[in-house]
Design a protein around this motif. Sequence first.
Motif, PDB file in Angstrom:
ATOM      1  N   LEU A  27      28.868   7.753  64.639  1.00  0.00           N
ATOM      2  CA  LEU A  27      28.174   8.335  63.575  1.00  0.00           C
ATOM      3  C   LEU A  27      28.084   7.415  62.354  1.00  0.00           C
ATOM      4  O   LEU A  27      28.902   6.649  62.244  1.00  0.00           O
ATOM      5  CB  LEU A  27      28.674   9.810  63.378  1.00  0.00           C
ATOM      6  N   THR A  28      26.948   7.797  61.895  1.00  0.00           N
ATOM      7  CA  THR A  28      26.826   7.166  60.361  1.00  0.00           C
ATOM      8  C   THR A  28      27.687   8.103  59.440  1.00  0.00           C
ATOM      9  O   THR A  28      27.206   9.024  58.732  1.00  0.00           O
ATOM     10  CB  THR A  28      25.147   7.196  60.203  1.00  0.00           C
ATOM     11  N   PHE A  29      28.885   7.459  59.489  1.00  0.00           N
ATOM     12  CA  PHE A  29      29.990   8.035  58.710  1.00  0.00           C
ATOM     13  C   PHE A  29      29.474   8.672  57.070  1.00  0.00           C
ATOM     14  O   PHE A  29      29.567   9.747  56.638  1.00  0.00           O
ATOM     15  CB  PHE A  29      31.343   7.363  58.558  1.00  0.00           C
ATOM     16  N   SER A  30      28.754   7.813  56.495  1.00  0.00           N
ATOM     17  CA  SER A  30      28.555   7.958  55.012  1.00  0.00           C
ATOM     18  C   SER A  30      27.364   9.046  54.883  1.00  0.00           C
ATOM     19  O   SER A  30      27.095   9.545  53.954  1.00  0.00           O
ATOM     20  CB  SER A  30      28.174   6.528  54.296  1.00  0.00           C
ATOM     21  N   GLY A  31      26.729   9.260  55.935  1.00  0.00           N
ATOM     22  CA  GLY A  31      25.732  10.390  56.074  1.00  0.00           C
ATOM     23  C   GLY A  31      26.309  12.084  56.304  1.00  0.00           C
ATOM     24  O   GLY A  31      25.576  12.882  56.106  1.00  0.00           O
ATOM     25  N   TYR A  32      27.581  11.995  56.521  1.00  0.00           N
ATOM     26  CA  TYR A  32      28.286  13.201  56.546  1.00  0.00           C
ATOM     27  C   TYR A  32      29.337  13.679  55.518  1.00  0.00           C
ATOM     28  O   TYR A  32      30.193  12.893  54.884  1.00  0.00           O
ATOM     29  CB  TYR A  32      29.134  13.028  57.887  1.00  0.00           C
ATOM     30  N   GLY A  33      29.226  15.054  55.154  1.00  0.00           N
ATOM     31  CA  GLY A  33      30.278  15.688  54.388  1.00  0.00           C
ATOM     32  C   GLY A  33      31.218  15.807  55.380  1.00  0.00           C
ATOM     33  O   GLY A  33      31.217  15.863  56.588  1.00  0.00           O
ATOM     34  N   MET A  34      32.792  15.477  54.853  1.00  0.00           N
ATOM     35  CA  MET A  34      33.879  15.772  55.652  1.00  0.00           C
ATOM     36  C   MET A  34      34.850  16.844  55.374  1.00  0.00           C
ATOM     37  O   MET A  34      34.951  16.985  53.980  1.00  0.00           O
ATOM     38  CB  MET A  34      34.629  14.227  55.638  1.00  0.00           C
ATOM     39  N   GLY A  35      35.482  17.515  56.213  1.00  0.00           N
ATOM     40  CA  GLY A  35      36.206  18.585  55.772  1.00  0.00           C
ATOM     41  C   GLY A  35      37.776  18.406  56.481  1.00  0.00           C
ATOM     42  O   GLY A  35      37.889  17.685  57.846  1.00  0.00           O
ATOM     43  N   TRP A  36      38.778  18.949  56.098  1.00  0.00           N
ATOM     44  CA  TRP A  36      39.924  19.215  56.611  1.00  0.00           C
ATOM     45  C   TRP A  36      40.121  20.810  56.935  1.00  0.00           C
ATOM     46  O   TRP A  36      39.900  21.605  55.964  1.00  0.00           O
ATOM     47  CB  TRP A  36      41.042  18.695  56.077  1.00  0.00           C
ATOM     48  N   PHE A  37      40.345  21.138  57.984  1.00  0.00           N
ATOM     49  CA  PHE A  37      40.821  22.469  58.336  1.00  0.00           C
ATOM     50  C   PHE A  37      42.261  22.522  59.026  1.00  0.00           C
ATOM     51  O   PHE A  37      42.783  21.483  59.278  1.00  0.00           O
ATOM     52  CB  PHE A  37      39.724  23.278  59.378  1.00  0.00           C
ATOM     53  N   ARG A  38      42.939  23.746  58.967  1.00  0.00           N
ATOM     54  CA  ARG A  38      44.216  23.802  59.740  1.00  0.00           C
ATOM     55  C   ARG A  38      44.160  25.222  60.357  1.00  0.00           C
ATOM     56  O   ARG A  38      43.311  26.166  60.117  1.00  0.00           O
ATOM     57  CB  ARG A  38      45.332  23.883  58.680  1.00  0.00           C
ATOM     58  N   GLN A  39      44.981  25.166  61.573  1.00  0.00           N
ATOM     59  CA  GLN A  39      45.228  26.621  62.276  1.00  0.00           C
ATOM     60  C   GLN A  39      46.679  26.556  62.528  1.00  0.00           C
ATOM     61  O   GLN A  39      47.186  25.919  63.211  1.00  0.00           O
ATOM     62  CB  GLN A  39      44.365  26.574  63.664  1.00  0.00           C
ATOM     63  N   ALA A  40      47.097  27.753  62.259  1.00  0.00           N
ATOM     64  CA  ALA A  40      48.868  27.966  62.446  1.00  0.00           C
ATOM     65  C   ALA A  40      48.742  29.036  63.611  1.00  0.00           C
ATOM     66  O   ALA A  40      47.630  29.467  64.049  1.00  0.00           O
ATOM     67  CB  ALA A  40      49.268  28.951  61.356  1.00  0.00           C
ATOM     68  N   PRO A  41      49.837  29.057  64.412  1.00  0.00           N
ATOM     69  CA  PRO A  41      49.852  29.788  65.526  1.00  0.00           C
ATOM     70  C   PRO A  41      49.411  31.237  65.266  1.00  0.00           C
ATOM     71  O   PRO A  41      50.032  31.871  64.125  1.00  0.00           O
ATOM     72  CB  PRO A  41      51.374  29.903  65.943  1.00  0.00           C
ATOM     73  N   GLY A  42      48.658  31.659  66.061  1.00  0.00           N
ATOM     74  CA  GLY A  42      48.267  33.170  65.842  1.00  0.00           C
ATOM     75  C   GLY A  42      47.343  33.578  64.752  1.00  0.00           C
ATOM     76  O   GLY A  42      46.978  34.611  64.552  1.00  0.00           O
ATOM     77  N   LYS A  43      46.865  32.449  64.036  1.00  0.00           N
ATOM     78  CA  LYS A  43      45.803  32.719  62.922  1.00  0.00           C
ATOM     79  C   LYS A  43      44.654  31.795  63.111  1.00  0.00           C
ATOM     80  O   LYS A  43      44.207  31.064  64.156  1.00  0.00           O
ATOM     81  CB  LYS A  43      46.652  32.174  61.783  1.00  0.00           C
TER      82      LYS A  43
END
Length: 124
Positions: A27-43
């Motif tokens: 992908l054209t990386f500079s054209g995208y906003g980037m995020g971090w997410f997380r998922q704990a067990p059962g959540k």
Amino acid sequence: QVQLVESGGGLVQSGGSLRLSCAASGLTFSGYGMGWFRQAPGKEREFVARTSWNGGITYYADSVKGRFTISRDNAKNTVYLQMNMLKPEDTAVYYCAASGRQYGSDYKDQYDYWGQGTQVTVSS
């Protein structure tokens, strides 16, 4: 095809630090906003941090503000998450994601591509 590959997870003691990386391709990386997410067990998967297409604007969840820093290097097609002062409640699988919205989003359904995740475990 688009690939997002996270790395840098592991086991760390409470108060320690880790740096996650997410390498993007197809992908054209500079054209995208980037995020971090997380998922704990059962959540639900939850928002952690996001950065705009050029890294100039960043947002954080209240739970990580002042401890985590998101950054990106468009020359390397990579986004980072520096995590300091880690707590046991930070234990989760961490995912990076790319959004066609140039400033990213706090909402996971506004991301187009996802990595496979990397486990972060913080022991007390």
